[in-house]
Design a protein around this motif. Structure first.
Motif: not given
Length: 427
Positions: A304-330
């Motif tokens: 369960f802990g490993g599965l929870g970690y996967v889901a957590l990083f899925g959420l973090l990956g979503h945040r990263v992807a959102q910011r990549r589609t926004g303003a150009p990164s510096r």
């Protein structure tokens, strides 16, 4: 029309998703933290946890955190990412025109080579290698379940999970009865000695003798961890199911599921080890000959802990992807920031980084090398693990900025795909 030949090569950089790489990169830190206590050779270890019995208050705090957050939680997560990566590879091949049979054959060839990588890794450096367990489990699970319907994958996950839960329940009951034996009883002493963590290969001053010790431990661990404990097969089944839905590639479409899995999984994953952690630091007293019960409990809750970690990083990956589609990164590596980009660089080279950890640890810590493991304690070994991971980050970032792939990834791709086709030379 699908062809029996491969119609494309390995994944390209532009095809990678941030969530799996972010998860792999950060979890390699936890893998370093989980593995390095086995290098603390020359001292008595807790039969219910892979940590020294003696130590200062700071050592006990470090052990408590590692037992609760890290131990037996990292390899299930990597098993999921391994299975998810197999489904990604398969989907890319089939969508480009490769036949399903040829794509599955490619997966099995890759699993065989991972098993070989694991054998060599164990022989040369690290007894606790997991590549062999993943390769073995991958061979069996692709053969039995890769073409199964979604409902079959879920049903068998429940079946395996039920078997693991029943086995854990029997272990708890059995350990309770064994706890009634006095500590000086011969049978109690034999049980405690039998479950004590094995650091014999680390204490070997002869490198050749240590190879024999490591391969013996690895052979047993590959079968137990890869198949018999059932955690890796369960993770692979769920990874196949999730990969078909592209959950980690498109986490924004699955946010409610990811949030629920992260909260429930991490909660169970952190509560489950507390009895073991409390026993290790002396808050409760479980006899040594009954402390082995913490291992099956850790396996079950670690799933369960490993599965929870996967889901957590899925959420973090979503945040990263959102910011990549926004303003150009510096920022470094064109991501959410230097740290996130560096972690992803490690994740892109997870095989190289995993093997590099052993290169940086074994010759320095084992008795056949410089023997530093005998002189470190739990907290200083934790710092050592962080430094080792940091060095792999530096290496991965350098490779990312110079446009290089990890050498282990390059070798595995060459072995699996063969030499890339050469363009014809014009006259």
């Amino acid at each position: 029309m699908p062809t029996t030949a491969l119609t494309r090569g390995p994944v390209q950089a532009s095809e990678r998703s941030p969530a799996p790489d972010l998860a792999r990169g950060f979890m390699l830190l936890l893998i370093a933290i989980a593995n390095t206590p086995y290098y603390l050779w020359g001292r008595e270890m807790n039969p219910g946890a892979s940590h020294p019995i003696d130590g200062s208050v700071v050592d006990k705090v470090a052990d408590f955190l590692i037992i609760t957050v890290v131990d037996l939680r990292t390899y299930p997560m990597f098993a999921f990412l391994f299975g998810y990566g197999m489904m990604q590879l398969y989907n890319r091949q089939v969508s480009s025109g490769t036949s399903e049979k040829a794509a599955r054959r490619l997966l099995q060839k890759r699993n065989v080579w991972l098993l070989v990588f694991g054998f060599v890794h164990a022989a040369l450096l690290w007894m606790g290698d997991v590549l062999g367990a993943y390769g073995l489990a991958g061979l069996i699970m692709v053969w039995l379940f890769f073409r199964a319907k979604d409902v079959t994958l879920i049903v068998w996950t429940w079946v395996f999970g039920g078997l693991l839960a029943i086995g854990t329940a029997f272990a708890v009951v059995g350990a309770w009865f064994l706890a009634q034996l006095p500590a000086d009883h011969p049978e109690a002493q034999n049980i405690a000695a039998g479950f004590a963590p094995d650091t014999a290969s680390m204490a070997q001053t002869s490198y050749l003798d240590s190879i024999v010790e490591r391969l013996g431990y690895w052979s047993l661990g590959t079968v137990l961890q890869g198949l018999l404990v059932l955690v890796v097969p369960m993770m692979l089944l769920l990874a196949f199911w999730a990969g078909r839905r592209r959950i980690l590639e498109n986490p924004g479409e699955h946010l409610p599921l990811l949030r629920r899995v992260a909260v429930v999984g991490i909660t169970i994953g952190w509560l489950g080890p507390l009895p073991s952690a409390f026993d290790h630091v002396g808050f409760i007293d479980v006899p040594d000959h009954a402390a082995w019960v913490f291992y099956p409990v850790q396996f079950l809750t670690g799933f369960f802990g490993g599965l929870g970690y996967v889901a957590l990083f899925g959420l973090l990956g979503h945040r990263v992807a959102q910011r990549r589609t926004g303003a150009p990164s510096r920022n470094l590596l064109d991501t959410d920031g230097p740290f996130v980009g560096a972690v992803q660089a490690v994740g892109k080279r997870s095989l190289t980084s995993y093997l590099l950890q052993s290169v940086l640890c074994a010759p320095i810590l084992a008795a056949w090398g410089f023997g530093l493991g005998e002189h470190l304690t739990s907290w200083s070994m934790l710092l050592f693990a962080v430094v080792v991971w940091g060095l792999t980050v530096v290496f991965a970032v350098w490779q990312e900025r110079t446009g290089r792939r990890g050498p282990a990834e390059v070798l595995l791709r060459r072995l699996v795909y063969g030499r890339p086709a050469q363009a014809p030379v014009k006259a």
